[in-house]
Design a protein around this motif. Structure first.
Motif, PDB file in Angstrom:
ATOM      1  N   LEU A  39       0.832  -1.199   0.000  1.00  0.00           N
ATOM      2  CA  LEU A  39       0.000   0.000   0.000  1.00  0.00           C
ATOM      3  C   LEU A  39       0.869   1.253   0.000  1.00  0.00           C
ATOM      4  O   LEU A  39       0.666   2.169  -0.796  1.00  0.00           O
ATOM      5  CB  LEU A  39      -0.928  -0.001   1.218  1.00  0.00           C
ATOM      6  N   LEU A  40       1.875   1.289   0.884  1.00  0.00           N
ATOM      7  CA  LEU A  40       2.760   2.457   0.971  1.00  0.00           C
ATOM      8  C   LEU A  40       3.549   2.672  -0.318  1.00  0.00           C
ATOM      9  O   LEU A  40       3.627   3.789  -0.830  1.00  0.00           O
ATOM     10  CB  LEU A  40       3.711   2.315   2.164  1.00  0.00           C
ATOM     11  N   VAL A  41       4.129   1.599  -0.838  1.00  0.00           N
ATOM     12  CA  VAL A  41       4.922   1.711  -2.071  1.00  0.00           C
ATOM     13  C   VAL A  41       4.019   2.123  -3.230  1.00  0.00           C
ATOM     14  O   VAL A  41       4.397   2.941  -4.062  1.00  0.00           O
ATOM     15  CB  VAL A  41       5.661   0.390  -2.375  1.00  0.00           C
ATOM     16  N   GLY A  42       2.816   1.573  -3.273  1.00  0.00           N
ATOM     17  CA  GLY A  42       1.865   1.952  -4.309  1.00  0.00           C
ATOM     18  C   GLY A  42       1.533   3.439  -4.271  1.00  0.00           C
ATOM     19  O   GLY A  42       1.254   4.058  -5.286  1.00  0.00           O
ATOM     20  N   LEU A  43       1.604   4.025  -3.070  1.00  0.00           N
ATOM     21  CA  LEU A  43       1.360   5.462  -2.905  1.00  0.00           C
ATOM     22  C   LEU A  43       2.610   6.290  -3.182  1.00  0.00           C
ATOM     23  O   LEU A  43       2.559   7.515  -3.159  1.00  0.00           O
ATOM     24  CB  LEU A  43       0.858   5.748  -1.486  1.00  0.00           C
ATOM     25  N   GLY A  44       3.747   5.612  -3.380  1.00  0.00           N
ATOM     26  CA  GLY A  44       4.991   6.324  -3.664  1.00  0.00           C
ATOM     27  C   GLY A  44       5.875   6.508  -2.451  1.00  0.00           C
ATOM     28  O   GLY A  44       6.881   7.212  -2.509  1.00  0.00           O
ATOM     29  N   ILE A  45       5.514   5.870  -1.348  1.00  0.00           N
ATOM     30  CA  ILE A  45       6.286   5.988  -0.108  1.00  0.00           C
ATOM     31  C   ILE A  45       7.167   4.751   0.045  1.00  0.00           C
ATOM     32  O   ILE A  45       6.674   3.628  -0.031  1.00  0.00           O
ATOM     33  CB  ILE A  45       5.345   6.110   1.105  1.00  0.00           C
TER      34      ILE A  45
END
Length: 167
Positions: A39-45
């Motif tokens: 979820l975080l990586v998908g948001l760019g984090i």
């Protein structure tokens, strides 16, 4: 000893290297953290090397996603499957390509499977670079010479990522 999918206790190896399963099933807590990281990586984090891998299911046609660490070596990018022949690996092999997502950015890549003879050096670099996250999946310790990975190399899928031009 943990129960491992793909483990065959009757299979006799020809090597003295420790047995490595064909696929290591994630524990429930690992599945939870994979979803959270995804979820975080998908948001760019997340760290620059971490992406959300997206691949279409070979049977269902549904798009599946999982966080992955991309290995950059001498201007080339690689995907290593430290858990072995996971579902994302099987789907990616069937389709021949994957998409890496980070935030709003998406890039599609063709996969070039790396021959077993070329894997030891890449596995060594991968393990050393991501040791805290992946050491538990390798019977070879970080810092070992590339030759130490020779016997286990066939059990770890490794792909070179080749960018697909934009349509």
């Amino acid at each position: 000893m943990a129960r491992v999918a793909g483990d065959d206790p009757n299979q006799q190896g020809l090597s003295a290297a420790p047995a490595v399963p064909g696929f290591l099933e994630p524990k429930p807590i690992e599945k939870f953290f994979n979803r959270a990281f995804g979820l975080l990586v998908g948001l760019g984090i997340g760290p620059g090397y971490m992406y959300l891998l997206q691949v279409r299911g070979r049977k269902s046609g549904r798009v599946y996603a999982t966080p992955v660490n991309v290995l950059d070596v001498e201007g080339k990018r690689y995907l290593v499957a430290p858990r072995g022949r996971t579902q994302w690996v099987r789907n990616a092999e069937a389709l021949g390509q994957i998409t890496l997502k980070k935030g709003r950015s998406r890039q599609t890549f063709r996969l070039r499977p790396i021959p077993n003879g070329e894997k030891p050096e890449l596995l060594k670099i991968y393990l050393e670079r991501f040791v805290t996250a992946v050491q538990r999946y390798f019977p070879v310790k970080a810092g070992s010479p590339p030759q130490a990975f020779r016997d286990v190399a066939p059990t770890y899928p490794v792909f070179e990522l080749q960018p697909v031009g934009k349509p």
